[in-house]
Design an enzyme around this catalytic site. Structure first.
Site, short mmCIF file in Angstrom:
data_model
loop_
_atom_site.label_atom_id
_atom_site.label_comp_id
_atom_site.label_asym_id
_atom_site.label_seq_id
_atom_site.Cartn_x
_atom_site.Cartn_y
_atom_site.Cartn_z
N SER A 1 0.86 -1.18 0.00
CA SER A 1 0.00 0.00 0.00
C SER A 1 0.89 1.23 0.00
CB SER A 1 -0.87 -0.02 1.27
OG SER A 1 -1.44 1.24 1.53
N TYR B 1 -2.49 -0.73 11.00
CA TYR B 1 -2.36 -1.18 9.62
C TYR B 1 -1.11 -0.60 8.98
CZ TYR B 1 -3.60 -1.72 4.66
OH TYR B 1 -3.59 -2.02 3.32
N LYS C 1 2.10 -2.63 7.42
CA LYS C 1 2.54 -2.47 6.04
C LYS C 1 4.00 -2.01 5.97
CE LYS C 1 -1.05 -3.71 3.61
NZ LYS C 1 -1.00 -4.88 2.73
#
Length: 342
Positions: free
Chosen positions: A143, A156, A160
């Site tokens: 991402s 999150y 990542k």
């Protein structure tokens, strides 16, 4: 050595919905045998049905990627039923939409176990099978938040970032070994998936992706291309991904201030959310019959189906050749003009 993406066996984690679902369909459309790994029975059954109805071969396997033994057992089953794994796509994740102060230690741990350690477990299961054969490709679905944290998604973003560091270490080790096994990473923009419907949330209003938003098929095309061309260390999909990652390298402090002003409102709709929504953090959101969410989320009306930047990333050689040709044509034209003037 490129992976045999047009006939071989592909494993996709998080394949019951969103990017994973679209990616599984994209591989199946190319003739692959596709193993679908996810927690939700309803989503897995629906995804397998889509592939088989289109004439493909699907193997749905219910598994929580946070469980390393379960992932290893799933990989063994896949090879027994579908043959040697040629491509492994790590995509499964979970998240919490909440400020750091409203996120519990247990929630942080759960997000990291699924979103980061799930990738580690999948990668190790793939390597154990690919390295002895000296072929295969591992694709880490990342991402823009792999390189730039945003508010309200600290767990999150941290996971990542960890994936990116893990990926870089792994690539160095594979290069050192001289193996034909390759690993690459695809950095995605905001995608219109069910994540924003069933994600755990402590926000006052319903979660939404930060615009501009892309359809999951855009991501799926990028993942399939990366699996076919795994020699490149990283692919960026969407102009906003490139702008975010480059901008953070140049002026991270400026982005801190910008996101402090805009990052809260841009991740929420005008609709009130359910208080303390637990979402699919602990239990799959598509466990029961009739709860399948599909690949798309609630934002079809604004989601883009194409990305010029992603196309350009896949066709760099063509664009470079066109640039050289244009430059050469310009030089010849100037030369001819000079001879005419003489």
């Amino acid at each position: 050595m490129a992976a045999r993406t047009r006939s071989g066996c592909v494993v996709v984690t998080g394949a019951s919905a969103g990017v994973g679902r679209a990616t599984a369909r994209a591989f199946a459309a190319r003739g692959n045998r596709v193993a679908l790994l996810a927690r939700g029975d309803a989503g897995l059954a629906a995804a397998a049905g889509e592939i088989e109805s289109a004439g493909g071969t699907a193997l749905p396997v219910a598994v929580d990627v946070a469980d390393s033994r379960a992932v290893e057992a799933a990989a063994t089953r896949v090879e027994q039923e579908l043959g040697p794994i040629d491509v492994w796509v790590n995509n499964a994740f979970t998240t919490v939409f909440a400020p750091v102060t409203a996120t519990t230690p247990e929630e942080f741990r759960r997000v990291v176990e699924v979103t980061y350690l799930g990738y580690v477990h999948g990668t190790k299961a793939a390597l154990d099978r690919m390295l002895p054969r000296d072929r295969g490709a591992i694709v880490q679905v990342g991402s823009a938040m792999s390189g730039r944290g945003i508010p309200l998604q600290s767990a999150y973003c941290a996971a990542k970032h960890a994936i990116k560091g893990f990926h870089e270490s792994l690539r160095c080790e594979l290069l050192r070994q001289g193996t034909c096994v390759r690993a690459t990473m695809v950095q995605l923009p905001a995608i219109n998936t069910p994540q924003f419907t069933w994600g755990a949330s402590r926000m006052p209003r319903r979660a939404r992706p930060v615009p501009p938003v892309y359809q999951p098929e855009v991501a799926a095309r990028a993942v399939v291309y990366a699996a076919e061309h795994p020699g490149r260390r990283e692919y960026w999909t969407g102009a906003v991904t490139a702008a975010t990652l480059l901008g953070n390298r140049i002026a991270p402090g400026l982005l801190d201030r910008y996101l402090a002003r805009t990052g809260f409102e841009s991740q929420q709709t005008d609709e009130l959310s359910a208080t303390g929504q637990e979402g699919n953090l602990w239990q799959p959101g598509d466990q029961r019959p009739g709860t399948d969410q599909g690949a798309h989320g609630r934002f079809d009306s604004e989601a883009r189906s194409t990305s010029v930047q992603a196309w350009a990333a896949r066709h760099r050689a063509l664009l470079a050749g066109m640039g050289v040709a244009a430059l050469g044509g310009g030089v010849l034209a100037r030369s001819a003009l000079g001879r005419t003037e003489q």
